[in-house]
Write a protein that holds these residues in place. Structure first.
Motif, PDB file in Angstrom:
ATOM      1  N   ILE A 228       0.860  -1.178   0.000  1.00 35.72           N
ATOM      2  CA  ILE A 228       0.000   0.000   0.000  1.00 35.72           C
ATOM      3  C   ILE A 228       0.895   1.226   0.000  1.00 35.72           C
ATOM      4  CG2 ILE A 228      -1.941  -1.150   1.151  1.00 35.72           C
ATOM      5  CD1 ILE A 228      -1.158   0.363   3.750  1.00 35.72           C
ATOM      6  N   ARG A 229       0.412   2.270  -0.646  1.00 32.05           N
ATOM      7  CA  ARG A 229       1.082   3.565  -0.573  1.00 32.05           C
ATOM      8  C   ARG A 229       0.028   4.638  -0.749  1.00 32.05           C
ATOM      9  NH1 ARG A 229       1.111   5.940  -5.392  1.00 32.05           N
ATOM     10  NH2 ARG A 229       1.499   4.714  -7.263  1.00 32.05           N
ATOM     11  N   PHE A 230       0.349   5.842  -0.264  1.00 31.36           N
ATOM     12  CA  PHE A 230      -0.574   6.950  -0.416  1.00 31.36           C
ATOM     13  C   PHE A 230      -0.812   7.208  -1.895  1.00 31.36           C
ATOM     14  CE2 PHE A 230       1.342   8.104   3.767  1.00 31.36           C
ATOM     15  CZ  PHE A 230       0.186   7.951   4.515  1.00 31.36           C
ATOM     16  N   LEU A 231      -2.070   7.445  -2.238  1.00 33.47           N
ATOM     17  CA  LEU A 231      -2.395   7.791  -3.613  1.00 33.47           C
ATOM     18  C   LEU A 231      -1.897   9.201  -3.911  1.00 33.47           C
ATOM     19  CD1 LEU A 231      -6.031   6.389  -3.718  1.00 33.47           C
ATOM     20  CD2 LEU A 231      -4.073   5.524  -5.030  1.00 33.47           C
ATOM     21  N   ASP A 232      -1.465   9.424  -5.157  1.00 32.73           N
ATOM     22  CA  ASP A 232      -1.105  10.767  -5.607  1.00 32.73           C
ATOM     23  C   ASP A 232      -1.712  10.981  -6.989  1.00 32.73           C
ATOM     24  OD1 ASP A 232       0.803   9.971  -7.705  1.00 32.73           O
ATOM     25  OD2 ASP A 232       2.130   9.436  -6.052  1.00 32.73           O
ATOM     26  N   VAL A 233      -1.645  12.218  -7.478  1.00 32.71           N
ATOM     27  CA  VAL A 233      -2.332  12.534  -8.733  1.00 32.71           C
ATOM     28  C   VAL A 233      -1.830  11.689  -9.901  1.00 32.71           C
ATOM     29  CG1 VAL A 233      -3.129  14.848  -8.123  1.00 32.71           C
ATOM     30  CG2 VAL A 233      -0.855  14.540  -9.097  1.00 32.71           C
ATOM     31  N   GLY A 234      -0.645  11.143  -9.806  1.00 30.49           N
ATOM     32  CA  GLY A 234      -0.149  10.245 -10.846  1.00 30.49           C
ATOM     33  C   GLY A 234      -0.954   8.953 -10.941  1.00 30.49           C
ATOM     34  N   ASP A 235      -1.774   8.673  -9.931  1.00 30.55           N
ATOM     35  CA  ASP A 235      -2.608   7.463  -9.925  1.00 30.55           C
ATOM     36  C   ASP A 235      -4.003   7.704 -10.500  1.00 30.55           C
ATOM     37  OD1 ASP A 235      -0.697   5.786  -8.540  1.00 30.55           O
ATOM     38  OD2 ASP A 235      -1.173   6.943  -6.728  1.00 30.55           O
ATOM     39  N   THR A 236      -4.268   8.922 -10.978  1.00 27.70           N
ATOM     40  CA  THR A 236      -5.618   9.286 -11.410  1.00 27.70           C
ATOM     41  C   THR A 236      -6.169   8.339 -12.464  1.00 27.70           C
ATOM     42  OG1 THR A 236      -5.249  11.616 -10.889  1.00 27.70           O
ATOM     43  CG2 THR A 236      -7.040  11.115 -12.418  1.00 27.70           C
ATOM     44  N   GLU A 237      -5.415   8.100 -13.515  1.00 28.54           N
ATOM     45  CA  GLU A 237      -5.905   7.253 -14.620  1.00 28.54           C
ATOM     46  C   GLU A 237      -6.170   5.823 -14.136  1.00 28.54           C
ATOM     47  OE1 GLU A 237      -7.386   7.068 -18.349  1.00 28.54           O
ATOM     48  OE2 GLU A 237      -6.386   8.850 -17.557  1.00 28.54           O
ATOM     49  N   ASP A 238      -5.256   5.274 -13.345  1.00 29.37           N
ATOM     50  CA  ASP A 238      -5.446   3.914 -12.827  1.00 29.37           C
ATOM     51  C   ASP A 238      -6.655   3.841 -11.900  1.00 29.37           C
ATOM     52  OD1 ASP A 238      -3.255   2.948 -14.235  1.00 29.37           O
ATOM     53  OD2 ASP A 238      -1.873   3.194 -12.550  1.00 29.37           O
ATOM     54  N   MET A 239      -6.849   4.875 -11.080  1.00 25.41           N
ATOM     55  CA  MET A 239      -8.008   4.888 -10.174  1.00 25.41           C
ATOM     56  C   MET A 239      -9.306   4.995 -10.976  1.00 25.41           C
ATOM     57  SD  MET A 239      -9.162   4.492  -7.200  1.00 25.41           S
ATOM     58  CE  MET A 239      -7.963   4.779  -5.940  1.00 25.41           C
TER      59      MET A 239
ATOM     60  N   SER B  16     -10.460  14.072  -6.111  1.00 23.25           N
ATOM     61  CA  SER B  16     -10.587  13.191  -4.942  1.00 23.25           C
ATOM     62  C   SER B  16      -9.212  12.837  -4.376  1.00 23.25           C
ATOM     63  CB  SER B  16     -11.357  11.934  -5.333  1.00 23.25           C
ATOM     64  OG  SER B  16     -11.414  11.038  -4.251  1.00 23.25           O
ATOM     65  N   ILE B  17      -8.282  12.532  -5.270  1.00 23.81           N
ATOM     66  CA  ILE B  17      -6.923  12.202  -4.813  1.00 23.81           C
ATOM     67  C   ILE B  17      -6.270  13.433  -4.191  1.00 23.81           C
ATOM     68  CG2 ILE B  17      -4.609  11.560  -5.604  1.00 23.81           C
ATOM     69  CD1 ILE B  17      -6.025   9.641  -7.613  1.00 23.81           C
ATOM     70  N   GLU B  18      -6.436  14.603  -4.816  1.00 28.89           N
ATOM     71  CA  GLU B  18      -5.883  15.842  -4.257  1.00 28.89           C
ATOM     72  C   GLU B  18      -6.469  16.118  -2.874  1.00 28.89           C
ATOM     73  OE1 GLU B  18      -6.786  18.771  -7.227  1.00 28.89           O
ATOM     74  OE2 GLU B  18      -5.308  17.948  -8.628  1.00 28.89           O
ATOM     75  N   ASN B  19      -7.780  15.897  -2.716  1.00 32.88           N
ATOM     76  CA  ASN B  19      -8.414  16.071  -1.405  1.00 32.88           C
ATOM     77  C   ASN B  19      -7.807  15.107  -0.389  1.00 32.88           C
ATOM     78  OD1 ASN B  19     -10.117  18.129  -2.226  1.00 32.88           O
ATOM     79  ND2 ASN B  19     -11.840  16.769  -2.628  1.00 32.88           N
ATOM     80  N   GLY B  20      -7.541  13.885  -0.822  1.00 27.86           N
ATOM     81  CA  GLY B  20      -6.920  12.902   0.064  1.00 27.86           C
ATOM     82  C   GLY B  20      -5.547  13.339   0.539  1.00 27.86           C
ATOM     83  N   VAL B  21      -4.771  13.926  -0.360  1.00 29.92           N
ATOM     84  CA  VAL B  21      -3.440  14.425   0.006  1.00 29.92           C
ATOM     85  C   VAL B  21      -3.573  15.542   1.046  1.00 29.92           C
ATOM     86  CG1 VAL B  21      -1.392  15.643  -0.851  1.00 29.92           C
ATOM     87  CG2 VAL B  21      -2.356  13.736  -2.169  1.00 29.92           C
TER      88      VAL B  21
END
Length: 184
Positions: free
Chosen positions: A11-22, A53-58
Motif C-alpha cells: 500500500i502507498r498513499f495515492l497521488d495525482v499520478g494514480d488518477t488514470e489507474d483509479m 478526490s486524490i488531491e483532497n486525500g493528500v
C-alpha cells in the motif's frame, strides 16, 4: 510503499499520478461498487473528479483527517484496490473508520486481508490511533469474513446507518483496538 516481506501486495498513499489507474479501477468495478457504496453522480467517473478526490486525500492526510492508500500487486505494480482510514478523530476518541474496495478480478485471493494488516500497522504504530471501526452490510458476507480474518471484533448492528442506492441500510459494526493489534 508499505509491504510485508512475504506479502503479495503493498500500500502507498495515492497521488495525482494514480488518477488514470483509479478511474479505470472505478469504471471496471462500477456495478459492484455501486451496490455497496453511497450514490455517486455520473461526474464521479471522470478523470477530473478522480484527480480532485486524490488531491483532497493528500490535503486531508496533511490535516490528519484521512489517509487514502492504493493497493498494488507487488508482482506487477498494478493498482487493484484502495483502502483508507477516514473520519479520524483525535482528542479522547483517537479513532477512525476503515473503508476499502478491491477490483472484483482480485476478490477472494487474500489481498485485502494483507492490505488491512498493512493499514492497521500504520494506524496503530505510525499515527497512534487506538480504535479502528468498519461497517458492513449484513449481505456482504465476504467483507465481514475479511474483517474477522484480520482480527476485527463484531460489536453489533447499526440500524439504517447509511444510504445505499436510495435505501437506508443496516451495517454490522466491527472494530479493532490498538491493544488487539499489538497483543497479536
Amino acid at each position: 510503499m508499505m509491504s510485508d516481506i512475504n506479502g503479495r501486495v503493498s500500500i502507498r498513499f495515492l497521488d495525482v499520478g494514480d488518477t488514470e489507474d483509479m478511474l479505470n479501477l472505478m469504471l471496471r468495478n462500477r456495478e459492484l461498487f455501486e451496490g455497496v457504496s453511497p450514490a455517486r453522480n455520473e461526474s464521479y467517473y471522470t478523470r477530473e473528479v478522480q484527480a480532485k478526490s486524490i488531491e483532497n486525500g493528500v490535503r486531508q492526510k496533511e490535516e490528519d483527517k484521512r489517509y487514502a492508500f492504493g493497493i498494488f500487486l507487488n508482482a506487477t505494480g498494478q493498482l487493484i484496490g484502495d483502502i483508507s482510514l477516514f473520519e479520524v478523530q483525535r482528542g479522547p476518541h483517537q479513532k477512525c473508520i476503515l473503508g476499502y474496495s478491491m477490483d472484483q478480478a482480485h476478490n477472494g485471493k487474500g489481498y485485502m486481508s494483507e492490505a488491512i494488516q498493512l493499514v492497521m500497522k500504520f494506524a496503530f504504530e505510525e499515527v497512534g490511533l487506538l480504535r479502528v471501526e468498519a461497517g458492513v452490510m449484513p449481505r456482504n458476507v465476504g467483507s465481514m469474513r475479511v474483517l474477522e480474518k484480520a482480527g476485527f471484533q463484531r460489536e453489533g448492528l447499526a440500524r439504517k446507518l447509511l444510504e445505499i442506492n436510495g435505501v437506508r441500510e443496516d451495517h454490522v459494526v466491527f472494530a479493532m483496538l490498538a491493544e488487539d493489534y499489538l497483543g497479536k
